[in-house]
Design a protein around this motif. Structure first.
Motif: not given
Ligand SMILES: Cc1ncc(COP(=O)(O)O)c(C=O)c1O
Length: 446
Positions: A265-269
């Motif tokens: 969701r924030t760009g990293t898993f």
């Protein structure tokens, strides 16, 4: 046979279903929508009206509704094994999922314990931490710390480490007290401060608390990078890095609640990867099953696991839920992880997130908004609504107007946020942004 219409289903629902997180009387003004089917990012009602699911159905749906690959995996699983109890038995989906998740943490967190809902995962992490210290001869470490504005779920243990008055106050006497420390919310920056300055300022309060009471504290629980339910309060990864150091120094467990911010969701898993740290416990739920089935889990370290490993049954973690490790839910999660691998989802989301921010630029510079912010596939801004009466009804008015514009968005107070599934094409990105702008303009105009 009589064909039920949307309004039939709505009337029957209002009579028989007690809807979550809702003052039911509000449905005298706010529409209830009866969904008949869904496809990709669209929900359809019985009249064929459609709604773009801008919040992934409460932040769970990652790859669209009725995703063909997840559907196929579930159909296959259904003919093999739907569920078997996980005490004394195991099965392929739960083993594979646990192995894959451990690998995603570089085997820092190699042991997975399962439940169904996010709140249950939080309960598990709190109990495991508490029990670990007891098993380690540190039974005096019993206290928990959470952040201002934190949200960790609605069950009694999770609510005790939640700091949202609206959800918590009515149940105050039921709940065990916890320490509440400053949020590193970057919106708290004073003139000339960066988000890192805010993080350093917030961490000082933790440091002071740990110095005074670290020997009594079992764990601190944090939603890394974005405190979602309080209104998408975002903070610098530096906060997590400094917090990890303090937890190590004072022997306090770090629990990261990645229920909303995990799964890319924030760009990293995992959100915590952006701080290059691993916690002692990570809680996952929501997106892990692709938004298909209730599944949650806690990943923890070999050290915690070994703290329970014994001849003595009472030193074991005797927590359970009937549906722990449900085979169908685990299979949905495996299909979800496979899509991450096959479609290079994190890289494609960077492109989607940039396009969405660009399409929403008119709102970023709008005179009636402030704090336009983004972390990966979460975008938010705060509406300026000076009239207190209108401010109090902003969220409901926005929701109703959104529905009229084929859009599902549910602001938190005056924070409007987008948290769409990871399947939007360019047209859908443009459509989502255009509808959001149109709805916002109409709601602030009155
Ligand atoms: C950060 C966080 N933790 C825990 C929960 C609770 O999860 P659930 O609603 O599945 O119990 C939520 C739900 O929104 C959440 O956002």
């Amino acid at each position: 046979m009589k064909q039920e219409t949307s309004s039939d289903w709505v009337a029957r629902s209002l009579k028989s279903v007690w809807h979550p997180c809702t003052q039911m009387q509000h449905h005298e003004q706010v529409p209830l929508i009866a969904v008949s089917r869904a496809q990709g990012p669209w929900l359809y009602d019985h009249q064929g009206r459609r709604y773009l699911d801008g919040i992934s159905s409460w932040w769970v749906n990652l790859f669209g509704h009725a995703n063909p690959r997840i559907n196929a995996a579930l159909k296959d699983q259904l003919d093999k094994l739907e569920h078997a109890m996980l005490a004394g038995f195991t099965h392929e989906p739960v083993v594979e999922l646990s192995e894959q998740l451990a690998a995603l943490t570089g085997h820092a967190l190699g042991h997975a314990f399962y439940a169904s809902d996010g709140a249950s995962a939080v309960e598990i992490a709190l109990k495991m931490s508490f029990h670990y210290w007891r098993n380690s001869g540190r039974a005096d470490k019993q206290e928990f710390v959470c952040l201002q504005g934190s949200y960790h779920g609605e069950t009694v243990g999770a609510l005790a480490v939640t700091d949202v008055a609206l959800f918590k106050d009515a149940y105050g006497p039921l709940l065990r007290a916890s320490h509440v420390v400053a949020s590193p919310d970057a919106r708290g920056a004073t003139e000339g401060e960066t988000e890192q300055d805010v993080a350093r300022r917030a961490i000082q309060e933790v440091e002071q608390l740990f110095e005074e009471r670290g020997n009594k504290i079992a764990a601190i629980i944090v939603e890394p990078l974005v405190q979602c339910a309080t209104g998408m309060a975002m903070h610098s990864p530096l906060y997590l890095k400094l917090l990890r150091e303090l937890c190590d120094k004072h022997q306090v467990h770090l629990i990261l609640d990645e229920i909303a911010v995990g799964c890319g969701r924030t760009g990293t898993f995992f959100a915590c990867e952006q701080a290059a740290i691993w916690p002692d416990f990570v809680c996952l739920s929501k997106g892990i099953s692709g938004g298909y089935l209730p599944l949650s889990l806690v990943l923890t370290t070999g050290q915690v696991y070994q703290g329970f490993y014994s001849q003595d049954v009472t030193r074991g973690f005797l927590h359970s839920h009937s549906y722990t490790g449900n085979a169908l839910a685990c299979r949905a999660a495996l299909a979800t992880l496979q899509i991450f691998r096959e479609d290079d989802v994190l890289a494609r989301n960077r492109d989607r997130a940039a396009k969405l921010a660009q399409a929403l630029a008119p709102l970023a510079g709008h005179e009636r908004t402030r704090h336009f912010r983004q972390r990966g596939m979460i975008l938010a801004f705060d509406a300026i609504e000076p009239d207190p009466e209108r401010a109090a009804t902003f969220s409901r008015r926005f929701f109703s107007s959104a529905v009229e514009n084929e859009l599902l968005l549910r602001p938190i107070g005056r924070t409007v946020y987008l948290m769409p599934p990871y399947v939007l094409n360019d047209d859908e990105i443009e459509g989502l942004a255009a509808r959001t702008i149109r709805v916002f303009e109409s709601v602030i105009a009155g």
